[in-house]
Design a protein around this motif. Sequence first.
Motif, mmCIF file in Angstrom:
data_model
loop_
_atom_site.group_PDB
_atom_site.id
_atom_site.type_symbol
_atom_site.label_atom_id
_atom_site.label_comp_id
_atom_site.label_asym_id
_atom_site.label_seq_id
_atom_site.Cartn_x
_atom_site.Cartn_y
_atom_site.Cartn_z
ATOM 1 N N VAL A 117 -12.203 3.235 6.673
ATOM 2 C CA VAL A 117 -11.333 2.992 7.662
ATOM 3 C C VAL A 117 -9.918 3.214 6.922
ATOM 4 N N ILE A 118 -8.999 4.168 7.087
ATOM 5 C CA ILE A 118 -7.770 4.528 6.549
ATOM 6 C C ILE A 118 -6.724 3.677 7.337
ATOM 7 N N MET A 119 -6.153 2.610 6.963
ATOM 8 C CA MET A 119 -5.192 2.065 7.465
ATOM 9 C C MET A 119 -3.741 2.124 6.925
ATOM 10 N N THR A 120 -2.543 1.898 7.872
ATOM 11 C CA THR A 120 -1.268 2.086 7.215
ATOM 12 C C THR A 120 -0.710 0.952 7.526
ATOM 13 N N ASP A 121 0.230 0.383 6.625
ATOM 14 C CA ASP A 121 1.015 -0.757 6.800
ATOM 15 C C ASP A 121 2.378 0.043 7.695
ATOM 16 N N LEU A 122 2.867 -0.641 8.644
ATOM 17 C CA LEU A 122 3.769 -0.045 9.373
ATOM 18 C C LEU A 122 5.075 -1.138 9.394
ATOM 19 N N CYS A 123 6.021 -0.873 8.577
ATOM 20 C CA CYS A 123 7.228 -1.693 8.372
ATOM 21 C C CYS A 123 8.360 -0.741 7.592
ATOM 22 N N LEU A 124 9.446 -1.266 7.326
ATOM 23 C CA LEU A 124 10.541 -0.730 6.895
ATOM 24 C C LEU A 124 11.066 -0.762 5.455
ATOM 25 N N ASP A 125 10.672 -1.884 5.082
ATOM 26 C CA ASP A 125 11.202 -2.629 3.787
ATOM 27 C C ASP A 125 10.947 -1.658 2.476
ATOM 28 N N GLU A 126 9.627 -0.838 2.584
ATOM 29 C CA GLU A 126 9.726 -0.033 1.402
ATOM 30 C C GLU A 126 10.588 1.213 1.391
ATOM 31 N N TYR A 127 11.055 1.505 2.663
ATOM 32 C CA TYR A 127 11.800 2.578 2.733
ATOM 33 C C TYR A 127 13.404 2.533 2.964
ATOM 34 N N THR A 128 13.700 1.247 3.128
ATOM 35 C CA THR A 128 15.148 0.902 3.122
ATOM 36 C C THR A 128 15.792 0.874 1.846
ATOM 37 N N ASP A 129 17.170 1.043 1.799
ATOM 38 C CA ASP A 129 17.964 0.756 0.498
ATOM 39 C C ASP A 129 18.274 -0.709 0.501
ATOM 40 N N ALA A 164 -6.324 5.548 11.056
ATOM 41 C CA ALA A 164 -7.371 4.858 11.651
ATOM 42 C C ALA A 164 -6.902 3.562 12.307
ATOM 43 N N VAL A 165 -6.115 3.340 11.876
ATOM 44 C CA VAL A 165 -5.211 1.712 12.244
ATOM 45 C C VAL A 165 -3.797 1.760 11.891
ATOM 46 N N VAL A 166 -3.058 1.217 12.421
ATOM 47 C CA VAL A 166 -1.497 0.712 12.449
ATOM 48 C C VAL A 166 -1.375 -0.450 12.282
ATOM 49 N N GLY A 167 -0.900 -1.238 10.985
ATOM 50 C CA GLY A 167 -0.550 -2.368 10.872
ATOM 51 C C GLY A 167 0.857 -2.808 10.686
ATOM 52 N N PRO A 168 1.582 -3.288 11.947
ATOM 53 C CA PRO A 168 2.922 -3.732 11.876
ATOM 54 C C PRO A 168 2.982 -5.040 11.380
ATOM 55 N N SER A 169 3.943 -5.131 10.377
ATOM 56 C CA SER A 169 4.094 -6.278 9.378
ATOM 57 C C SER A 169 5.681 -6.723 9.301
ATOM 58 N N GLY A 170 6.242 -6.253 10.331
ATOM 59 C CA GLY A 170 7.789 -6.553 10.260
ATOM 60 C C GLY A 170 8.182 -7.828 10.949
ATOM 61 N N MET A 171 7.121 -8.542 11.721
ATOM 62 C CA MET A 171 7.270 -9.674 12.505
ATOM 63 C C MET A 171 8.759 -9.676 13.319
ATOM 64 N N MET A 172 8.888 -8.555 13.694
ATOM 65 C CA MET A 172 9.911 -8.322 14.941
ATOM 66 C C MET A 172 9.272 -9.067 16.368
ATOM 67 N N ASP A 173 10.147 -9.479 17.129
ATOM 68 C CA ASP A 173 9.726 -10.027 18.495
ATOM 69 C C ASP A 173 9.460 -8.574 19.346
ATOM 70 N N GLY A 174 8.282 -8.286 19.979
ATOM 71 C CA GLY A 174 7.944 -7.352 20.822
ATOM 72 C C GLY A 174 7.400 -6.166 19.929
ATOM 73 N N GLN A 175 7.145 -6.125 18.704
ATOM 74 C CA GLN A 175 6.783 -5.159 17.805
ATOM 75 C C GLN A 175 5.482 -4.327 18.485
ATOM 76 N N VAL A 176 4.440 -5.262 18.874
ATOM 77 C CA VAL A 176 3.236 -4.690 19.326
ATOM 78 C C VAL A 176 3.382 -3.871 20.546
ATOM 79 N N ALA A 177 3.925 -4.524 21.348
ATOM 80 C CA ALA A 177 4.139 -3.809 22.794
ATOM 81 C C ALA A 177 5.032 -2.699 22.647
ATOM 82 N N ALA A 178 5.988 -2.439 21.761
ATOM 83 C CA ALA A 178 6.679 -1.100 21.520
ATOM 84 C C ALA A 178 5.836 -0.233 20.793
ATOM 85 N N ILE A 179 5.083 -0.807 19.988
ATOM 86 C CA ILE A 179 4.143 0.437 19.190
ATOM 87 C C ILE A 179 3.197 0.979 20.132
#
Length: 327
Positions: A117-129, A164-179
């Motif tokens: 099962v190949i999963m991915t972390d879904l956040c922005l901290d690794e990508y933002t300056d 195969a699975v997305v893993g939203p890790s940002g703890m934003m309100d409503g993130q699961v619904a938006a995704i």
Amino acid sequence: MSAQFPVARPRRLRRTPALRRMVAETRLSPADLVLPMFVKEGIAEPQPVTSMPGVVQHTRDSLRKAAHEAVEAGVGGLILFGIPAVKDGTGSAADDPDGIVQLALRDLSSDLGDSTVIMTDLCLDEYTDHGHCGIVTASGEIDNDATLERYASIAVAQAEAGTAVVGPSGMMDGQVAAIRAALDGAGHPDLPIMAYSVKYASAYYGPFREAAECAPQFGDRSTHQQDPGNADEALREVLLDLDEGADMVMVKPAGAYLDIVRRVRDTVDVPVVAYQVSGEYAMIEAAAEKGWIDRDRTILESLLSIRRAGADIALTYWATEVARRLA
């Protein structure tokens, strides 16, 4: 029998290793484990993470090799964290079709197929300056709703690259619904969401921030990650994520929050995941290097405790090693 001797003798069931295995209440297997992996754009050789002995920032080629080794050992899954060559204020590399995680996903999907099962972390901290998990306003605040738009776009990009699975890790309100809405709208209604539902503002993340090069450039993440003293709030976060469409829920960190793992397990009927984070890994490795603890026994005991607390799945940097030992 003489009254001076005990009638109940629990030690009878502990006499041999085979007997102890047979009556064990909690078991650990390779399929329970997920290996977090870092892949970095623009490097020619794997780069060691100094605060996490044995962990590296992978090249695409070394990632493929390590992924094969994990699958051969029987590890249940892999989760990818990407480090782009260029970062900006919106984390534009996160949903670039040719971004490092999307390229790595295509590599691994081609190599491994359905063998793991190949999963991915879904956040922005690794990508933002700035190192934060979302869009930062001019006043330095995290814009929750603008961030949700970015998360939705990242989810679709990862889905189309083969996660195969997305893993939203940002703890934003409503993130699961938006995704969930974005994935459904883009033709991916069957893609599961592993929500980082309970993610504490923990001191245990330090080594990860070196590995992912994502330390905040100002402030901290206390406005969106949970306060370590709050337990009831954890259940509220879990139930909100399930209402929004989460398929699995996570508690992070694991070791210092086993009580939360148990409370979540007793509350929900979906898979519960716990992340044995970088600080937990680093502390055991450091103490073992000093000769203060038995490294191998401590690793297994720490993971068994996570399972005993109620987690179905454990994310751990020792996944491949432990899977081989269990085999």
